[in-house]
Design a protein around this motif. Structure first.
Motif, mmCIF file in Angstrom:
data_model
loop_
_atom_site.group_PDB
_atom_site.id
_atom_site.type_symbol
_atom_site.label_atom_id
_atom_site.label_comp_id
_atom_site.label_asym_id
_atom_site.label_seq_id
_atom_site.Cartn_x
_atom_site.Cartn_y
_atom_site.Cartn_z
ATOM 1 N N ILE A 66 0.838 -1.214 0.000
ATOM 2 C CA ILE A 66 0.000 0.000 0.000
ATOM 3 C C ILE A 66 0.871 1.261 0.000
ATOM 4 C CG2 ILE A 66 -1.680 1.346 1.345
ATOM 5 C CD1 ILE A 66 -2.793 -1.266 2.396
ATOM 6 N N HIS A 67 1.923 1.248 0.819
ATOM 7 C CA HIS A 67 2.756 2.455 0.918
ATOM 8 C C HIS A 67 3.402 2.810 -0.424
ATOM 9 C CE1 HIS A 67 5.302 -0.955 1.834
ATOM 10 N NE2 HIS A 67 6.389 -0.237 1.733
ATOM 11 N N LYS A 68 3.716 1.787 -1.217
ATOM 12 C CA LYS A 68 4.317 2.068 -2.530
ATOM 13 C C LYS A 68 3.257 2.596 -3.498
ATOM 14 C CE LYS A 68 7.730 -1.540 -1.920
ATOM 15 N NZ LYS A 68 7.876 -2.972 -2.160
ATOM 16 N N GLU A 69 2.099 1.985 -3.469
ATOM 17 C CA GLU A 69 1.007 2.413 -4.375
ATOM 18 C C GLU A 69 0.586 3.848 -4.048
ATOM 19 O OE1 GLU A 69 -1.033 0.164 -6.390
ATOM 20 O OE2 GLU A 69 -0.198 -1.776 -5.813
ATOM 21 N N VAL A 70 0.499 4.133 -2.764
ATOM 22 C CA VAL A 70 0.060 5.465 -2.339
ATOM 23 C C VAL A 70 1.067 6.526 -2.775
ATOM 24 C CG1 VAL A 70 -0.133 6.866 -0.243
ATOM 25 C CG2 VAL A 70 -1.491 4.795 -0.477
ATOM 26 N N ARG A 71 2.334 6.165 -2.735
ATOM 27 C CA ARG A 71 3.369 7.096 -3.186
ATOM 28 C C ARG A 71 3.127 7.482 -4.653
ATOM 29 N NH1 ARG A 71 8.312 4.127 -1.510
ATOM 30 N NH2 ARG A 71 7.435 4.143 0.582
ATOM 31 N N LEU A 72 2.699 6.512 -5.436
ATOM 32 C CA LEU A 72 2.443 6.777 -6.866
ATOM 33 C C LEU A 72 1.177 7.594 -7.076
ATOM 34 C CD1 LEU A 72 3.251 3.229 -8.325
ATOM 35 C CD2 LEU A 72 4.684 5.280 -8.444
ATOM 36 N N MET A 73 0.182 7.402 -6.178
ATOM 37 C CA MET A 73 -1.120 8.057 -6.377
ATOM 38 C C MET A 73 -1.271 9.352 -5.600
ATOM 39 S SD MET A 73 -3.843 4.975 -6.152
ATOM 40 C CE MET A 73 -3.423 4.440 -4.519
ATOM 41 N N GLY A 74 -0.399 9.526 -4.608
ATOM 42 C CA GLY A 74 -0.579 10.587 -3.615
ATOM 43 C C GLY A 74 -0.842 11.968 -4.196
ATOM 44 N N ASP A 75 -0.141 12.313 -5.263
ATOM 45 C CA ASP A 75 -0.250 13.672 -5.805
ATOM 46 C C ASP A 75 -1.584 13.936 -6.490
ATOM 47 O OD1 ASP A 75 2.233 14.080 -4.869
ATOM 48 O OD2 ASP A 75 3.256 13.845 -6.803
ATOM 49 N N LYS A 76 -2.281 12.875 -6.827
ATOM 50 C CA LYS A 76 -3.541 13.054 -7.565
ATOM 51 C C LYS A 76 -4.696 13.469 -6.668
ATOM 52 C CE LYS A 76 -2.706 9.541 -11.050
ATOM 53 N NZ LYS A 76 -2.901 8.117 -11.019
ATOM 54 N N TYR A 77 -4.538 13.276 -5.369
ATOM 55 C CA TYR A 77 -5.656 13.524 -4.441
ATOM 56 C C TYR A 77 -5.241 14.469 -3.327
ATOM 57 C CZ TYR A 77 -7.603 9.422 -6.690
ATOM 58 O OH TYR A 77 -8.090 8.552 -7.622
ATOM 59 N N ASP A 78 -6.230 15.216 -2.838
ATOM 60 C CA ASP A 78 -5.969 16.003 -1.635
ATOM 61 C C ASP A 78 -5.852 15.066 -0.436
ATOM 62 O OD1 ASP A 78 -6.216 18.449 -3.008
ATOM 63 O OD2 ASP A 78 -8.414 18.364 -2.844
ATOM 64 N N PHE A 79 -6.710 14.039 -0.428
ATOM 65 C CA PHE A 79 -6.728 13.119 0.714
ATOM 66 C C PHE A 79 -6.880 11.675 0.240
ATOM 67 C CE2 PHE A 79 -8.010 17.107 2.541
ATOM 68 C CZ PHE A 79 -7.334 17.127 3.746
ATOM 69 N N ILE A 80 -6.088 10.810 0.849
ATOM 70 C CA ILE A 80 -6.301 9.371 0.663
ATOM 71 C C ILE A 80 -6.588 8.794 2.051
ATOM 72 C CG2 ILE A 80 -5.298 7.146 -0.019
ATOM 73 C CD1 ILE A 80 -3.650 8.605 -2.122
ATOM 74 N N ILE A 81 -7.700 8.095 2.158
ATOM 75 C CA ILE A 81 -8.095 7.478 3.427
ATOM 76 C C ILE A 81 -7.927 5.967 3.254
ATOM 77 C CG2 ILE A 81 -9.936 7.341 5.179
ATOM 78 C CD1 ILE A 81 -9.245 10.247 4.228
ATOM 79 N N ILE A 82 -7.265 5.348 4.198
ATOM 80 C CA ILE A 82 -7.063 3.894 4.106
ATOM 81 C C ILE A 82 -7.873 3.210 5.208
ATOM 82 C CG2 ILE A 82 -5.365 2.004 4.126
ATOM 83 C CD1 ILE A 82 -3.213 4.167 3.450
ATOM 84 N N ASP A 83 -8.808 2.381 4.790
ATOM 85 C CA ASP A 83 -9.626 1.604 5.739
ATOM 86 C C ASP A 83 -8.887 0.285 5.995
ATOM 87 O OD1 ASP A 83 -11.589 0.260 7.151
ATOM 88 O OD2 ASP A 83 -12.888 -0.054 5.405
ATOM 89 N N GLY A 84 -8.336 0.164 7.186
ATOM 90 C CA GLY A 84 -7.452 -0.969 7.480
ATOM 91 C C GLY A 84 -8.190 -2.260 7.821
ATOM 92 N N PRO A 85 -7.462 -3.358 7.677
ATOM 93 C CA PRO A 85 -8.051 -4.657 8.011
ATOM 94 C C PRO A 85 -7.817 -4.988 9.492
ATOM 95 C CG PRO A 85 -5.872 -4.976 7.111
ATOM 96 C CD PRO A 85 -6.085 -3.489 7.189
ATOM 97 N N PRO A 86 -8.672 -5.768 10.094
ATOM 98 C CA PRO A 86 -8.344 -6.260 11.427
ATOM 99 C C PRO A 86 -7.310 -7.391 11.310
ATOM 100 C CG PRO A 86 -10.448 -7.170 10.724
ATOM 101 C CD PRO A 86 -9.976 -6.263 9.610
#
Ligand SMILES: Nc1ncnc2c1ncn2[C@@H]1O[C@H](COP(=O)(O)OP(=O)(O)OP(=O)(O)O)[C@@H](O)[C@H]1O
Ligand SMILES: [Mg+2]
Length: 218
Positions: A66-86
């Motif tokens: 996830i951390h790698k994917e978010v790095r690639l997508m981060g600039d496209k959004y003001d906010f990314i919210i991650i709903d985590g798994p238990p």
């Protein structure tokens, strides 16, 4: 800004809060993405049950990258919210590594105080691994509080020893959270003036104040 909503304990409100935070930000005109990191895909089911036009996209990523994917997508959004798994440790760690803020919902019960140790340890572990992770912030938020009870205050006190702040805004036990979920909407979207709508807005405002200064400005 990246906000993950995490707790190794199941059923504490991760998905409910993720959806409400993303909805609040989207309604405020911020471009927002919700990443469903849980193989149960509750957030994606929520999106699928929606009959009206979406106000933010939901994508499923339940791997430890996830951390790698978010790095690639981060600039496209003001906010990314991650709903985590238990329970799933490597995915939770990846979500923490992706985050500016880790929000830890829990219910006002001693069991939730004790079990919070797992996610607190994970946050601390990730922060140790890289110097850039040191700025990751974490906060507890009390969810499903019952009006006119003191247990919320007791729990807040008991949480002090984790050295992670408890947000002042608490979310109460309200049936509207589950009712709106069934329609793929949210309390703030259906009725921003409802008690739930107001408390969620307040929570997001507090979260944004808490976030400053951030690792990556947005
Ligand atoms: N403040 C609240 N008031 C009333 N019901 C709530 C509240 N928060 C969550 N719930 C309900 O509690 C249940 C569990 O919430 P949710 O699915 O958000 O938890 P979760 O942490 O994502 O669970 P899991 O660990 O299984 O992913 C759901 O039925 C949800 O509608
Ligand atoms: Mg969930």
């Amino acid at each position: 800004m990246i906000i993950s909503v995490l707790n190794q304990k199941g059923g504490v409100g991760k998905t409910t809060l993720s959806i409400h935070i993303a909805s609040t930000l989207a309604l405020a005109g911020k471009s927002s993405l919700l990443i469903d990191a849980d193989v149960q895909r509750s957030a994606m089911d929520w999106a699928a049950s929606r009959e009206i036009e979406p106000i933010f996209n939901v994508v499923g990523i339940s791997t430890n990258s996830i951390h790698k994917e978010v790095r690639l997508m981060g600039d496209k959004y003001d906010f990314i919210i991650i709903d985590g798994p238990p329970r799933i440790y490597d995915v939770a760690k990846s979500a923490i590594a992706a985050s500016d803020i880790v929000l830890i919902p829990l219910q006002p019960s001693p069991y939730d105080v004790w079990s919070a140790k797992e996610v607190v340890d994970l946050v601390n572990e990730v922060k140790e691994t890289l110097s850039t992770y040191k700025s990751i912030k974490a906060a507890f938020v009390i969810n499903r509080k019952i009006p006119n009870t003191v247990i919320g205050r007791d729990v807040e006190e008991a949480l002090q020893h984790y050295n992670i702040p408890v947000l002042k805004t608490h979310l109460y036990q309200r049936v509207i959270y589950a009712e709106t979920a069934a329609r793929g909407t949210s309390a703030i979207e259906e009725d921003p003036e409802s008690m739930a709508g107001k408390e969620v807005k307040k929570l997001v405002e507090e979260l944004l104040r808490f976030s400053k200064p951030t690792k990556s400005a947005s």
